[in-house]
Design an enzyme around this catalytic site. Structure first.
Site, PDB file in Angstrom:
ATOM      1  N   LYS A 112     -35.903  61.262  45.944  1.00 42.35           N
ATOM      2  CA  LYS A 112     -36.648  62.180  45.068  1.00 42.35           C
ATOM      3  C   LYS A 112     -35.907  63.487  44.881  1.00 42.35           C
ATOM      4  CE  LYS A 112     -41.372  60.474  45.275  1.00 42.35           C
ATOM      5  NZ  LYS A 112     -42.776  60.796  45.473  1.00 42.35           N
ATOM      6  N   LYS A 195     -40.026  48.346  40.501  1.00 37.59           N
ATOM      7  CA  LYS A 195     -41.474  48.259  40.683  1.00 37.59           C
ATOM      8  C   LYS A 195     -42.220  49.025  39.607  1.00 37.59           C
ATOM      9  CE  LYS A 195     -43.159  52.047  43.423  1.00 37.59           C
ATOM     10  NZ  LYS A 195     -44.124  52.522  44.351  1.00 37.59           N
ATOM     11  N   LYS A 198     -46.345  54.754  38.398  1.00 34.08           N
ATOM     12  CA  LYS A 198     -47.040  55.743  37.577  1.00 34.08           C
ATOM     13  C   LYS A 198     -46.044  56.649  36.882  1.00 34.08           C
ATOM     14  CE  LYS A 198     -50.489  56.560  41.027  1.00 34.08           C
ATOM     15  NZ  LYS A 198     -49.681  57.206  42.069  1.00 34.08           N
TER      16      LYS A 198
HETATM   17  N1  AQP Z   1     -45.622  48.220  41.678  1.00 33.33           N
HETATM   18  C1  AQP Z   1     -46.408  48.176  42.727  1.00 33.33           C
HETATM   19  N2  AQP Z   1     -46.741  47.004  43.280  1.00 33.33           N
HETATM   20  C2  AQP Z   1     -47.556  46.963  44.341  1.00 33.33           C
HETATM   21  N3  AQP Z   1     -48.080  48.042  44.929  1.00 33.33           N
HETATM   22  C3  AQP Z   1     -47.786  49.243  44.426  1.00 33.33           C
HETATM   23  N4  AQP Z   1     -48.148  50.501  44.767  1.00 33.33           N
HETATM   24  C4  AQP Z   1     -47.583  51.360  43.901  1.00 33.33           C
HETATM   25  N5  AQP Z   1     -46.841  50.701  42.998  1.00 33.33           N
HETATM   26  C5  AQP Z   1     -46.940  49.384  43.296  1.00 33.33           C
HETATM   27  C6  AQP Z   1     -49.029  50.844  45.886  1.00 33.33           C
HETATM   28  O1  AQP Z   1     -49.976  51.782  45.432  1.00 33.33           O
HETATM   29  C7  AQP Z   1     -50.266  52.736  46.434  1.00 33.33           C
HETATM   30  C8  AQP Z   1     -50.141  54.107  45.800  1.00 33.33           C
HETATM   31  O2  AQP Z   1     -49.149  54.873  46.235  1.00 33.33           O
HETATM   32  P1  AQP Z   1     -48.826  56.352  45.704  1.00 33.33           P
HETATM   33  O3  AQP Z   1     -49.821  56.860  44.758  1.00 33.33           O
HETATM   34  O4  AQP Z   1     -48.561  57.165  46.908  1.00 33.33           O
HETATM   35  O5  AQP Z   1     -47.509  56.220  44.911  1.00 33.33           O
HETATM   36  P2  AQP Z   1     -46.413  55.151  44.748  1.00 33.33           P
HETATM   37  O6  AQP Z   1     -46.383  54.143  45.805  1.00 33.33           O
HETATM   38  O7  AQP Z   1     -45.127  55.867  44.545  1.00 33.33           O
HETATM   39  O8  AQP Z   1     -46.935  54.503  43.417  1.00 33.33           O
HETATM   40  P3  AQP Z   1     -46.523  54.903  41.993  1.00 33.33           P
HETATM   41  O9  AQP Z   1     -47.527  54.356  41.074  1.00 33.33           O
HETATM   42  O10 AQP Z   1     -45.113  54.527  41.777  1.00 33.33           O
HETATM   43  O11 AQP Z   1     -46.696  56.487  41.999  1.00 33.33           O
HETATM   44  P4  AQP Z   1     -45.714  57.689  41.669  1.00 33.33           P
HETATM   45  O12 AQP Z   1     -45.087  57.323  40.378  1.00 33.33           O
HETATM   46  O13 AQP Z   1     -46.653  58.847  41.566  1.00 33.33           O
HETATM   47  O14 AQP Z   1     -44.743  57.830  42.779  1.00 33.33           O
HETATM   48  C9  AQP Z   1     -49.358  52.424  47.604  1.00 33.33           C
HETATM   49  O15 AQP Z   1     -50.098  51.678  48.563  1.00 33.33           O
HETATM   50  C10 AQP Z   1     -48.288  51.562  46.982  1.00 33.33           C
HETATM   51  O16 AQP Z   1     -47.715  50.645  47.890  1.00 33.33           O
END
Ligand code: AQP
Length: 332
Positions: A112, A195, A198
């Site tokens: 990051k 993956k 968001k």
């Molecule tokens: N693509 C994915 N497949 C399965 N699980 C996923 N998670 C996120 N993306 C996938 C799970 O969602 C939870 C949320 O975690 P977070 O909000 O801390 O952020 P993250 O994991 O980084 O998810 P994003 O959507 O990619 O968010 P941003 O873009 O904000 O960093 C976790 O349990 C994760 O495993």
């Protein structure tokens, strides 16, 4: 019941299909067998720049999506991280026993900070894993369901818990990560080797939980596949189709094999149409329920306040013990 802790960042207006399948569906299942704490981790979200008014709104929306997806506030403790002050306080204490080099080895920070540049990456982003350790340890959690990318942070949490216990006497439960199954990992529809996220650069590959159903259907129809033309699971050679099969199976509760059989000898068009229907049927009612909940923000805030009070009780007891153990003078 054993304690369980997990959370998500309120980093977008809507959660995406990966958050739903990889986290919410599993949480919904687990809340029956565990004393579960599910947090909307707004303090984590501000480790990268956020618009204040939008952050407040996204926090409510994220909480509403937890509830609409079936996390029951009467069964689980569903709250907003910043409502429980002990998180920030314990994070400070834990930061004093975390090595600078140890924190510097966290790969998520490296990724990051490379994205933001050394000068715009905040100290908060650097200490993110310490705050996460505080989240988990405050509740004496035994289990922490997380994606693969958070494994290192849970390892650090374990190390900190063990270190603290050794130095000051038994205080924390040492937690275990429950790593999400491979079949629960969802990939970008346009770029099926990375993956779904968001914060993806392009919106075209992300299925949003709160999107208009017609829009989601369109995205599925345009998802990247391959030229072979047969619906079968092969993660290595057919990442696009395999990802669609994973989503289909997770949302319909069916086995991948039975879906392969159903679409044997039929084209990708039919398969995608079938999947679009499954997605719309599953996300549609969740979306409706979220809109209802957001229609009455006062009621939603009341639920969150009641749950935060419940979280406070457990968190304060741990924090008080920690303050005593490290030798902070009690305020009388
Ligand atoms: N693509 C994915 N497949 C399965 N699980 C996923 N998670 C996120 N993306 C996938 C799970 O969602 C939870 C949320 O975690 P977070 O909000 O801390 O952020 P993250 O994991 O980084 O998810 P994003 O959507 O990619 O968010 P941003 O873009 O904000 O960093 C976790 O349990 C994760 O495993």
């Amino acid at each position: 019941k054993p304690r369980l802790y997990s959370g998500m960042q309120p980093s977008a207006d809507s959660l995406q299909a990966g958050n739903y399948i990889g986290a919410l569906l599993q949480w919904r299942e687990m809340q029956n067998s565990y004393d579960a704490f599910f947090s909307v981790v707004d303090l984590h979200a501000i480790t990268v720049p956020q618009d204040p008014a939008e952050l407040r709104e996204k926090t409510r929306r994220t909480a509403a999506q937890y509830i609409a997806a079936g996390i029951e506030p009467s069964k689980s403790t569903l709250y907003v991280q910043s409502h429980v002050r002990a998180h920030a306080e314990l994070a400070w204490i834990l930061s004093t026993i975390t090595g600078f080099g140890e924190a510097g080895r966290m790969t998520q920070f490296k990724d990051k900070s490379a994205r933001y540049g050394a000068d715009s990456a905040s100290v908060g982003l650097f200490t993110y894993p310490v705050l996460m350790a505080a989240d988990i340890l405050l509740y004496q959690s035994e289990l922490v369901p997380v994606g693969d990318d958070q494994k290192q942070h849970v390892e650090l949490t374990r190390d900190l818990a063990e270190r603290f216990n050794k130095r000051f006497g038994k205080t924390f439960t040492v937690p275990k990560a429950v790593i999400q199954k491979d079949t629960a990992r969802i990939y970008d529809l346009q770029n099926p080797t990375s993956k779904m996220s968001k914060s993806a650069e392009s919106d075209a590959g992300v299925l949003w939980l709160l999107d208009d159903p017609a829009k989601s259907a369109k995205k599925i129809m345009r998802a990247v596949t391959d030229t072979e033309g047969s619906v079968r699971y092969d993660r290595e050679n057919k990442p696009g189709v395999s990802n669609l099969l994973t989503i289909y199976a997770a949302l319909s509760g069916r086995q991948v094999g039975s879906i392969e059989d159903e679409y044997a000898g039929r084209g990708y068009g039919d398969f995608k149409k079938g999947l679009a229907e499954v997605v719309v049927n599953e996300f549609g009612p969740v979306r409706e329920r979220v809109l209802e909940l957001l229609d009455d923000p006062a009621e939603l805030d009341r639920i969150l306040a009641a749950n935060a009070a419940r979280a406070d009780e457990v968190a304060d007891a741990t924090l008080r013990d920690v303050y005593d153990k490290v030798g902070l003078l009690r305020r009388v």
